[in-house]
Design a protein around this motif. Sequence first.
Motif, PDB file in Angstrom:
ATOM      1  N   ALA A  55       0.817  -1.216   0.000  1.00  0.00           N
ATOM      2  CA  ALA A  55       0.000   0.000   0.000  1.00  0.00           C
ATOM      3  C   ALA A  55       0.849   1.264   0.000  1.00  0.00           C
ATOM      4  CB  ALA A  55      -0.941  -0.011   1.212  1.00  0.00           C
ATOM      5  N   LYS A  56       2.000   1.228   0.663  1.00  0.00           N
ATOM      6  CA  LYS A  56       2.876   2.407   0.738  1.00  0.00           C
ATOM      7  C   LYS A  56       3.994   2.362  -0.282  1.00  0.00           C
ATOM      8  CE  LYS A  56       1.987   3.144   5.649  1.00  0.00           C
ATOM      9  NZ  LYS A  56       2.572   3.303   7.010  1.00  0.00           N
ATOM     10  N   GLY A  57       3.884   1.468  -1.230  1.00  0.00           N
ATOM     11  CA  GLY A  57       4.883   1.391  -2.278  1.00  0.00           C
ATOM     12  C   GLY A  57       5.882   0.272  -2.061  1.00  0.00           C
ATOM     13  N   VAL A  58       6.555  -0.091  -3.147  1.00  0.00           N
ATOM     14  CA  VAL A  58       7.538  -1.174  -3.073  1.00  0.00           C
ATOM     15  C   VAL A  58       8.713  -0.778  -2.196  1.00  0.00           C
ATOM     16  CG1 VAL A  58       9.064  -2.632  -4.452  1.00  0.00           C
ATOM     17  CG2 VAL A  58       6.835  -1.967  -5.361  1.00  0.00           C
ATOM     18  N   GLY A  59       9.062   0.513  -2.196  1.00  0.00           N
ATOM     19  CA  GLY A  59      10.181   0.964  -1.376  1.00  0.00           C
ATOM     20  C   GLY A  59       9.940   0.739   0.104  1.00  0.00           C
ATOM     21  N   ALA A  60       8.745   1.086   0.572  1.00  0.00           N
ATOM     22  CA  ALA A  60       8.419   0.863   1.980  1.00  0.00           C
ATOM     23  C   ALA A  60       8.391  -0.619   2.313  1.00  0.00           C
ATOM     24  CB  ALA A  60       7.075   1.509   2.303  1.00  0.00           C
ATOM     25  N   TYR A  61       7.969  -1.437   1.351  1.00  0.00           N
ATOM     26  CA  TYR A  61       7.925  -2.880   1.572  1.00  0.00           C
ATOM     27  C   TYR A  61       9.334  -3.454   1.724  1.00  0.00           C
ATOM     28  CZ  TYR A  61       7.086  -7.819   0.564  1.00  0.00           C
ATOM     29  OH  TYR A  61       7.056  -9.185   0.609  1.00  0.00           O
ATOM     30  N   THR A  62      10.224  -3.102   0.816  1.00  0.00           N
ATOM     31  CA  THR A  62      11.605  -3.596   0.904  1.00  0.00           C
ATOM     32  C   THR A  62      12.305  -3.042   2.135  1.00  0.00           C
ATOM     33  OG1 THR A  62      12.300  -1.793  -0.563  1.00  0.00           O
ATOM     34  CG2 THR A  62      11.795  -3.924  -1.577  1.00  0.00           C
ATOM     35  N   GLU A  63      11.992  -1.814   2.521  1.00  0.00           N
ATOM     36  CA  GLU A  63      12.592  -1.237   3.733  1.00  0.00           C
ATOM     37  C   GLU A  63      12.136  -1.998   4.978  1.00  0.00           C
ATOM     38  OE1 GLU A  63      12.769   3.048   6.146  1.00  0.00           O
ATOM     39  OE2 GLU A  63      11.814   2.886   4.170  1.00  0.00           O
ATOM     40  N   ALA A  64      10.866  -2.379   5.008  1.00  0.00           N
ATOM     41  CA  ALA A  64      10.365  -3.157   6.141  1.00  0.00           C
ATOM     42  C   ALA A  64      11.031  -4.524   6.198  1.00  0.00           C
ATOM     43  CB  ALA A  64       8.848  -3.298   6.049  1.00  0.00           C
ATOM     44  N   LEU A  65      11.247  -5.135   5.032  1.00  0.00           N
ATOM     45  CA  LEU A  65      11.921  -6.431   5.012  1.00  0.00           C
ATOM     46  C   LEU A  65      13.363  -6.335   5.468  1.00  0.00           C
ATOM     47  CD1 LEU A  65      10.684  -8.145   1.704  1.00  0.00           C
ATOM     48  CD2 LEU A  65      10.111  -8.757   4.050  1.00  0.00           C
ATOM     49  N   ALA A  66      13.980  -5.185   5.243  1.00  0.00           N
ATOM     50  CA  ALA A  66      15.390  -5.029   5.595  1.00  0.00           C
ATOM     51  C   ALA A  66      15.602  -4.635   7.046  1.00  0.00           C
ATOM     52  CB  ALA A  66      16.039  -3.977   4.689  1.00  0.00           C
ATOM     53  N   SER A  67      14.536  -4.363   7.785  1.00  0.00           N
ATOM     54  CA  SER A  67      14.697  -3.947   9.175  1.00  0.00           C
ATOM     55  C   SER A  67      15.210  -5.102  10.032  1.00  0.00           C
ATOM     56  CB  SER A  67      13.365  -3.437   9.727  1.00  0.00           C
ATOM     57  OG  SER A  67      12.433  -4.504   9.828  1.00  0.00           O
ATOM     58  N   SER A  68      15.846  -4.755  11.139  1.00  0.00           N
ATOM     59  CA  SER A  68      16.430  -5.771  12.020  1.00  0.00           C
ATOM     60  C   SER A  68      15.359  -6.650  12.656  1.00  0.00           C
ATOM     61  CB  SER A  68      17.274  -5.097  13.100  1.00  0.00           C
ATOM     62  OG  SER A  68      16.469  -4.205  13.876  1.00  0.00           O
ATOM     63  N   ASP A  69      14.215  -6.070  13.012  1.00  0.00           N
ATOM     64  CA  ASP A  69      13.147  -6.868  13.613  1.00  0.00           C
ATOM     65  C   ASP A  69      12.608  -7.910  12.634  1.00  0.00           C
ATOM     66  OD1 ASP A  69      13.361  -5.496  15.968  1.00  0.00           O
ATOM     67  OD2 ASP A  69      11.743  -4.083  15.514  1.00  0.00           O
ATOM     68  N   THR A  70      12.425  -7.514  11.363  1.00  0.00           N
ATOM     69  CA  THR A  70      11.933  -8.452  10.366  1.00  0.00           C
ATOM     70  C   THR A  70      12.922  -9.577  10.135  1.00  0.00           C
ATOM     71  OG1 THR A  70      10.722  -6.665   9.273  1.00  0.00           O
ATOM     72  CG2 THR A  70      11.072  -8.682   8.017  1.00  0.00           C
ATOM     73  N   ARG A  71      14.191  -9.240  10.008  1.00  0.00           N
ATOM     74  CA  ARG A  71      15.209 -10.281   9.803  1.00  0.00           C
ATOM     75  C   ARG A  71      15.266 -11.223  10.996  1.00  0.00           C
ATOM     76  NH1 ARG A  71      18.439  -5.882   8.085  1.00  0.00           N
ATOM     77  NH2 ARG A  71      19.666  -6.098  10.002  1.00  0.00           N
ATOM     78  N   SER A  72      15.130 -10.687  12.196  1.00  0.00           N
ATOM     79  CA  SER A  72      15.131 -11.533  13.388  1.00  0.00           C
ATOM     80  C   SER A  72      13.928 -12.466  13.405  1.00  0.00           C
ATOM     81  CB  SER A  72      15.131 -10.651  14.647  1.00  0.00           C
ATOM     82  OG  SER A  72      15.055 -11.442  15.815  1.00  0.00           O
ATOM     83  N   ALA A  73      12.758 -11.955  13.022  1.00  0.00           N
ATOM     84  CA  ALA A  73      11.560 -12.796  12.979  1.00  0.00           C
ATOM     85  C   ALA A  73      11.693 -13.899  11.937  1.00  0.00           C
ATOM     86  CB  ALA A  73      10.335 -11.929  12.684  1.00  0.00           C
ATOM     87  N   ILE A  74      12.270 -13.567  10.778  1.00  0.00           N
ATOM     88  CA  ILE A  74      12.460 -14.576   9.734  1.00  0.00           C
ATOM     89  C   ILE A  74      13.442 -15.647  10.198  1.00  0.00           C
ATOM     90  CG2 ILE A  74      13.350 -14.962   7.409  1.00  0.00           C
ATOM     91  CD1 ILE A  74      12.260 -12.210   6.650  1.00  0.00           C
ATOM     92  N   ARG A  75      14.542 -15.225  10.824  1.00  0.00           N
ATOM     93  CA  ARG A  75      15.512 -16.203  11.320  1.00  0.00           C
ATOM     94  C   ARG A  75      14.886 -17.107  12.365  1.00  0.00           C
ATOM     95  NH1 ARG A  75      19.168 -11.753  11.194  1.00  0.00           N
ATOM     96  NH2 ARG A  75      18.765 -11.403  13.411  1.00  0.00           N
TER      97      ARG A  75
END
Length: 236
Positions: A55-75
């Motif tokens: 909804a906020k664009g592909v840039g906001a989506y990729t930025e959310a994926l690159a955050s430390s919290d997201t990476r920690s949740a994926i791991r």
Amino acid sequence: MADPEIKSYEPHHESQSAAVTESRPVRIVAMAVAFAFLAVFLLMPLIVVFHEALAKGVGAYTEALASSDTRSAIRLTLLVAAISVPLNLVFGISAAWAIAKFEFKGKAFLTTLIDLPFSVSPVISGLVYVLLFGAQGMLGEWLKAHGVVILFAVPGIVLATVFVTFPFVARELIPLMQEQGNGDEEAALSLGANGWQTFWFVTLPNIKWGLLYGVLLCNARAMGEFGAVSVVSGHI
């Protein structure tokens, strides 16, 4: 003297199993209802998920994926799946082999226990772990005295995930093994194969596709489980 002509008459039986099919309008309505249910309960939620994610664009989506919290949740998700799926794989094969190939006391009870996670809410199962391993739980004081941390840590998440996912492999293999019977295994044993050789070269090849399907279902549930995990992790 000529032999009299003998005529034989065979009774004529009309087919009693005429095919019965629905009319074309009925088939069209049934197919329309089925596709409508798929669209409402499967496709629309997926569309909403992707719409909200982008909804906020592909840039906001990729930025959310690159955050430390997201990476920690994926791991953490991958780690829990990597632990729980092999455990359920071993349990599922063992339980299915025992139930389908042998007769023993408690067989019906074991089958009932395998189906238990299907009838218990994941949130309730997480609450049971809290009552067992929490600070005020049955084993809480002993665990604290020995420095063992289960709740609000990876061990608690793994335990909850294993509980909600362990029926999937077994439930795919039990009916398949029961349908196949024991003929192939008995033939292998009569030719001199031992138990492990019979399993690796006879039983396992016969169940490979059902096993793969069960593992895929187990992994999908392990990576998508939320209710029990949210309880034992403290929503952190």
